[in-house]
Design an enzyme around this catalytic site. Structure first.
Site, PDB file in Angstrom:
ATOM      1  N   GLU A  81       0.360  -0.645  -4.653  1.00 59.24           N
ATOM      2  CA  GLU A  81      -0.748   0.260  -5.057  1.00 59.24           C
ATOM      3  C   GLU A  81       0.120   1.657  -4.791  1.00 59.24           C
ATOM      4  OE1 GLU A  81      -3.965   2.955  -3.500  1.00 59.24           O
ATOM      5  OE2 GLU A  81      -2.074   2.581  -2.382  1.00 59.24           O
ATOM      6  N   HIS A 115       0.704  -1.261  -0.124  1.00 54.56           N
ATOM      7  CA  HIS A 115      -0.150   0.088   0.006  1.00 54.56           C
ATOM      8  C   HIS A 115       0.912   1.186   0.107  1.00 54.56           C
ATOM      9  CE1 HIS A 115      -2.771   2.861   2.312  1.00 54.56           C
ATOM     10  NE2 HIS A 115      -3.502   2.503   1.157  1.00 54.56           N
ATOM     11  N   HIS A 163      -0.672  10.764  -2.287  1.00 52.56           N
ATOM     12  CA  HIS A 163      -2.130  10.469  -1.806  1.00 52.56           C
ATOM     13  C   HIS A 163      -2.794  11.607  -1.450  1.00 52.56           C
ATOM     14  CE1 HIS A 163      -5.160   9.338   1.221  1.00 52.56           C
ATOM     15  NE2 HIS A 163      -5.038   8.250   0.685  1.00 52.56           N
ATOM     16  N   GLU A 171      -4.473   4.123  -8.446  1.00 49.37           N
ATOM     17  CA  GLU A 171      -5.735   4.729  -7.831  1.00 49.37           C
ATOM     18  C   GLU A 171      -5.767   6.283  -8.503  1.00 49.37           C
ATOM     19  OE1 GLU A 171      -7.959   6.457  -3.668  1.00 49.37           O
ATOM     20  OE2 GLU A 171      -6.292   4.776  -3.628  1.00 49.37           O
ATOM     21  N   ASP A 183      -1.060   6.106  -5.776  1.00 51.66           N
ATOM     22  CA  ASP A 183      -2.208   7.237  -6.050  1.00 51.66           C
ATOM     23  C   ASP A 183      -1.769   8.246  -6.923  1.00 51.66           C
ATOM     24  OD1 ASP A 183      -3.980   6.516  -3.436  1.00 51.66           O
ATOM     25  OD2 ASP A 183      -1.950   6.577  -2.740  1.00 51.66           O
TER      26      ASP A 183
END
Length: 245
Positions: free
Chosen positions: A34, A7, A49, A110, A36
């Protein structure tokens, strides 16, 4: 087998969404990362993020109000400065250049566009996916489900995933309206049950809860047979998965 996603890189041990975090994630035993993405003032895909810079950098204000060259002058090490020294906010292309060196390593991008829409972000992410030829190992997620519907029109063969902080009633049915294959619920909600997992799997859909950090949470999710988990401690999750085989 449940896939383990690091993450925001290896957020538990390194500054989130930075190259050093992704480098360590790559060698942690995780199956993927993952990250962003947001758009800078000059339309670059910055990996960060928060919409505000305040928490993770020594800068203030909004990502969207700075050019990437301006953002590069900041330090994104935040609480890890003593361990890592100053680090910069990377571009999506830099991260993809790194992780594509390892075949089969998965990438969850994301789209951070639920607060600021960032018109055109879908097209720019599409360009990067095509440039690095990662169509077979990328998935795109967002809390902005309308953005996912748009992305499906741009790249109908790419796996999409719905992010939610709340419980979605009959998520298997909801995913079909976008359409998306993945359901990414918050682990703190009440939406990750054996019944939900079974219903999604019956429709050839997948569930990957976030953020799964404690030993108890990891074991529970592995026992339920979820398709993947997002964790700040990928090394811990990999170890537990091996022990439970």
């Amino acid at each position: 087998m449940t896939k383990i996603f690091a993450h925001r890189g290896f957020k538990g041990n390194y500054p989130e969404n930075t190259m050093i975090a992704f480098e360590h994630a790559l060698h942690s035993g995780a199956d993927g990362i993952e990250l962003d993405v947001q758009l800078t003032k000059d339309g670059r895909l910055a990996v960060i993020h928060d919409e505000k810079l305040n928490r993770t950098t020594n800068m203030k204000g909004l990502v969207k109000d700075y050019t990437y060259e301006e953002l590069k002058r900041g330090d994104a090490s935040h609480s890890f400065y003593e361990e890592t020294g100053a680090v910069t906010i990377p571009l999506l292309e830099e991260v993809l250049e790194l992780v594509t060196q390892r075949s089969s390593f998965m990438i969850n991008i994301e789209l951070k566009n639920s607060i600021y829409r960032y018109p055109g972000i879908e097209e720019k992410v599409k360009e990067q996916i095509e440039h690095f030829q990662i169509e077979d190992r990328v998935l795109v997620s967002s809390f902005h489900h309308g953005s996912l519907a748009l992305f499906h029109k741009l790249m109908p063969h790419i796996e999409l995933a719905v992010l939610t902080m709340d419980v979605i009633h009959q998520p298997d049915m909801y995913l079909k309206t976008i359409p998306a294959k993945g359901y990414h619920p918050n682990i703190k909600g009440a939406g990750v049950t054996k019944e939900v997992v079974s219903a999604l799997h019956a429709d050839q859909q997948v569930i990957r809860p976030f953020t799964v950090n404690s030993e108890k949470q990891i074991k529970n999710m592995l026992t339920l047979g979820v398709d993947g988990i997002f964790t700040d401690f990928p090394d811990r999750a990999v170890k537990i998965r091996e022990e439970m085989k």
